[in-house]
Design a protein around this motif. Structure first.
Motif, PDB file in Angstrom:
ATOM      1  N   LYS A   3       0.828  -1.195   0.000  1.00 56.40           N
ATOM      2  CA  LYS A   3       0.000   0.000   0.000  1.00 56.40           C
ATOM      3  C   LYS A   3       0.871   1.257   0.000  1.00 56.40           C
ATOM      4  O   LYS A   3       1.880   1.315   0.718  1.00 56.40           O
ATOM      5  CB  LYS A   3      -0.897   0.018   1.245  1.00 56.40           C
ATOM      6  CG  LYS A   3      -1.914  -1.096   1.333  1.00 56.40           C
ATOM      7  CD  LYS A   3      -2.726  -0.960   2.605  1.00 56.40           C
ATOM      8  CE  LYS A   3      -3.756  -2.066   2.729  1.00 56.40           C
ATOM      9  NZ  LYS A   3      -4.555  -1.928   3.979  1.00 56.40           N
ATOM     10  N   PRO A   4       0.503   2.291  -0.772  1.00 58.17           N
ATOM     11  CA  PRO A   4       1.230   3.561  -0.690  1.00 58.17           C
ATOM     12  C   PRO A   4       1.128   4.128   0.720  1.00 58.17           C
ATOM     13  O   PRO A   4       0.085   4.041   1.371  1.00 58.17           O
ATOM     14  CB  PRO A   4       0.497   4.451  -1.701  1.00 58.17           C
ATOM     15  CG  PRO A   4      -0.187   3.509  -2.623  1.00 58.17           C
ATOM     16  CD  PRO A   4      -0.557   2.317  -1.794  1.00 58.17           C
ATOM     17  N   GLU A 109     -12.056  15.562  -3.526  1.00 55.74           N
ATOM     18  CA  GLU A 109     -11.000  16.348  -4.166  1.00 55.74           C
ATOM     19  C   GLU A 109      -9.636  15.964  -3.607  1.00 55.74           C
ATOM     20  O   GLU A 109      -8.653  15.829  -4.355  1.00 55.74           O
ATOM     21  CB  GLU A 109     -11.252  17.834  -3.948  1.00 55.74           C
ATOM     22  CG  GLU A 109     -10.190  18.726  -4.568  1.00 55.74           C
ATOM     23  CD  GLU A 109     -10.392  20.204  -4.282  1.00 55.74           C
ATOM     24  OE1 GLU A 109      -9.723  21.013  -4.932  1.00 55.74           O
ATOM     25  OE2 GLU A 109     -11.220  20.538  -3.407  1.00 55.74           O
ATOM     26  N   LEU A 110      -9.557  15.786  -2.291  1.00 53.90           N
ATOM     27  CA  LEU A 110      -8.299  15.390  -1.664  1.00 53.90           C
ATOM     28  C   LEU A 110      -7.803  14.070  -2.239  1.00 53.90           C
ATOM     29  O   LEU A 110      -6.621  13.935  -2.589  1.00 53.90           O
ATOM     30  CB  LEU A 110      -8.483  15.250  -0.153  1.00 53.90           C
ATOM     31  CG  LEU A 110      -7.290  14.647   0.589  1.00 53.90           C
ATOM     32  CD1 LEU A 110      -6.186  15.677   0.750  1.00 53.90           C
ATOM     33  CD2 LEU A 110      -7.694  14.092   1.935  1.00 53.90           C
ATOM     34  N   LEU A 111      -8.683  13.088  -2.365  1.00 53.07           N
ATOM     35  CA  LEU A 111      -8.279  11.782  -2.892  1.00 53.07           C
ATOM     36  C   LEU A 111      -7.856  11.882  -4.354  1.00 53.07           C
ATOM     37  O   LEU A 111      -6.902  11.224  -4.776  1.00 53.07           O
ATOM     38  CB  LEU A 111      -9.427  10.777  -2.727  1.00 53.07           C
ATOM     39  CG  LEU A 111      -9.718  10.341  -1.291  1.00 53.07           C
ATOM     40  CD1 LEU A 111     -11.000   9.521  -1.222  1.00 53.07           C
ATOM     41  CD2 LEU A 111      -8.546   9.541  -0.722  1.00 53.07           C
ATOM     42  N   ALA A 112      -8.564  12.715  -5.125  1.00 58.05           N
ATOM     43  CA  ALA A 112      -8.215  12.879  -6.541  1.00 58.05           C
ATOM     44  C   ALA A 112      -6.834  13.502  -6.685  1.00 58.05           C
ATOM     45  O   ALA A 112      -6.007  13.062  -7.502  1.00 58.05           O
ATOM     46  CB  ALA A 112      -9.266  13.740  -7.249  1.00 58.05           C
ATOM     47  N   ARG A 113      -6.545  14.544  -5.876  1.00 60.62           N
ATOM     48  CA  ARG A 113      -5.233  15.194  -5.936  1.00 60.62           C
ATOM     49  C   ARG A 113      -4.132  14.216  -5.480  1.00 60.62           C
ATOM     50  O   ARG A 113      -3.029  14.217  -6.018  1.00 60.62           O
ATOM     51  CB  ARG A 113      -5.223  16.428  -5.043  1.00 60.62           C
ATOM     52  CG  ARG A 113      -6.266  17.484  -5.364  1.00 60.62           C
ATOM     53  CD  ARG A 113      -5.849  18.394  -6.499  1.00 60.62           C
ATOM     54  NE  ARG A 113      -6.773  19.490  -6.652  1.00 60.62           N
ATOM     55  CZ  ARG A 113      -6.649  20.674  -6.071  1.00 60.62           C
ATOM     56  NH1 ARG A 113      -5.624  20.934  -5.287  1.00 60.62           N
ATOM     57  NH2 ARG A 113      -7.546  21.629  -6.285  1.00 60.62           N
ATOM     58  N   ARG A 115      -4.209  10.862  -5.727  1.00 58.09           N
ATOM     59  CA  ARG A 115      -3.992   9.875  -6.794  1.00 58.09           C
ATOM     60  C   ARG A 115      -3.154  10.460  -7.921  1.00 58.09           C
ATOM     61  O   ARG A 115      -2.243   9.803  -8.444  1.00 58.09           O
ATOM     62  CB  ARG A 115      -5.342   9.396  -7.346  1.00 58.09           C
ATOM     63  CG  ARG A 115      -6.102   8.455  -6.430  1.00 58.09           C
ATOM     64  CD  ARG A 115      -7.245   7.796  -7.170  1.00 58.09           C
ATOM     65  NE  ARG A 115      -8.211   8.749  -7.681  1.00 58.09           N
ATOM     66  CZ  ARG A 115      -9.290   9.176  -7.008  1.00 58.09           C
ATOM     67  NH1 ARG A 115      -9.512   8.723  -5.787  1.00 58.09           N
ATOM     68  NH2 ARG A 115     -10.130  10.034  -7.540  1.00 58.09           N
ATOM     69  N   THR A 116      -3.460  11.705  -8.303  1.00 54.18           N
ATOM     70  CA  THR A 116      -2.724  12.342  -9.396  1.00 54.18           C
ATOM     71  C   THR A 116      -1.256  12.509  -9.046  1.00 54.18           C
ATOM     72  O   THR A 116      -0.369  12.231  -9.858  1.00 54.18           O
ATOM     73  CB  THR A 116      -3.342  13.710  -9.733  1.00 54.18           C
ATOM     74  OG1 THR A 116      -4.695  13.522 -10.175  1.00 54.18           O
ATOM     75  CG2 THR A 116      -2.567  14.403 -10.840  1.00 54.18           C
TER      76      THR A 116
END
Length: 229
Positions: A3-4, A109-113, A115-116
Motif C-alpha cells: 500500500k502507498p 478532491e483530496l483523494l483525486a489530488r 492519486r494524481t
C-alpha cells in the motif's frame, strides 16, 4: 503490491483522524505527526510515498518544514491549510509543494489530488513516451499527439504543453512557467503566458472558454489535468 504510505503532518486531532479514516478506506497506509520536527523525523525514517503538510504547526512554520524537506525528500508534498491568500499559495509552490488544498476541503478532491500526485511520481523516467489521457508525448521525436492526431504546435506551444504534461496535476505558477520558457527576465510578464495558453487551448479544448485540460488557478498559475475518469 504494498500500500502507498502517506504521512500527515498536522496538529489538529480532528483533521488527523478525518484524513486517517478517508485515506485508509481508500487503501493507503497512514502515518501521522503533530509537529514539524516529528514530521521531518518520520519522513526521514519511513520514506513515505506522499506527505500532506499543514502550514500552521506549533513548533515551526509549515513553509520552513517544506523548505527543509525539499533539501532531500523527492516524493510529492501536498499542502493542506486554512491560509488561502495567493501569496501563501505561491510561496508554498515556489518552495517545492506539488499541490495546495485549502481547508475545509472535500474528501473527494483530496483523494483525486493524492492519486494524481502518486501517479505522476510513479511514471518513471526511463520511458521515451509520456501518455496522459488522450495525449502522447514522444520525447525522442519531440512530437505530441492528441486523440491519435498529430498536434501542429509552434515552438513555444510545444514547450508549454510538454511542461504541463511532465507536471500533470501539479499547480505551476506564472513565474515558474515564464522562467522555464522565456527566462528569468520575463517572470512578471504574465500577459505572454495568457496569450500562449489561450492559443494552446484553442487547439486541444472542445471549448476554450470552459477548458477541461488546462485549468486556471486564479491569481496563481495553471494546472494540467488529462484524466477525467
Amino acid at each position: 503490491m504494498s500500500k502507498p504510505q502517506i504521512l500527515v503532518i498536522d496538529d489538529e486531532p480532528q483533521i488527523r483522524k478525518l484524513l486517517s479514516i478517508v485515506l485508509e478506506s481508500s487503501d493507503y497506509k497512514v502515518l501521522t505527526a503533530t509537529t514539524g520536527l516529528e514530521g521531518i523525523s518520520l519522513a526521514a525514517s519511513r520514506q513515505p510515498d506522499l506527505i500532506l503538510l499543514d502550514l500552521g504547526l506549533p513548533d515551526q512554520s509549515g513553509l520552513k518544514v517544506l523548505e527543509d524537506l525539499r533539501h532531500w525528500f523527492v516524493n510529492p508534498i501536498i499542502i493542506i491549510s486554512v491560509k488561502n491568500r495567493e501569496e501563501d499559495i505561491i510561496s508554498a509552490l515556489d518552495l517545492g509543494a506539488d499541490d495546495y488544498i485549502t481547508k475545509p476541503f472535500r474528501t473527494g478532491e483530496l483523494l483525486a489530488r493524492t492519486r494524481t500526485s502518486l501517479r505522476r511520481q510513479n511514471k518513471g523516467d526511463g520511458n521515451s513516451k509520456i501518455v496522459s489521457g488522450p495525449f502522447i508525448f514522444d520525447l525522442e521525436a519531440r512530437t505530441i499527439h492528441f486523440n491519435e492526431t498529430y498536434l501542429k504546435l509552434t515552438t513555444t506551444e510545444y514547450a508549454l504543453l510538454s511542461i504541463f504534461m511532465r507536471n500533470e496535476g501539479k499547480v505551476l505558477t506564472h513565474g515558474f512557467l515564464l522562467n522555464e520558457i522565456w527566462g528569468k527576465a520575463y517572470e512578471s510578464e504574465t500577459q505572454y503566458l495568457r496569450v500562449f495558453v489561450s492559443q494552446l487551448r484553442k487547439k486541444i479544448e472542445m471549448n476554450a472558454n470552459t477548458p477541461k485540460y488546462i485549468l486556471t488557478e486564479s491569481g496563481v498559475g495553471y494546472r494540467f489535468v488529462s484524466d477525467h475518469s
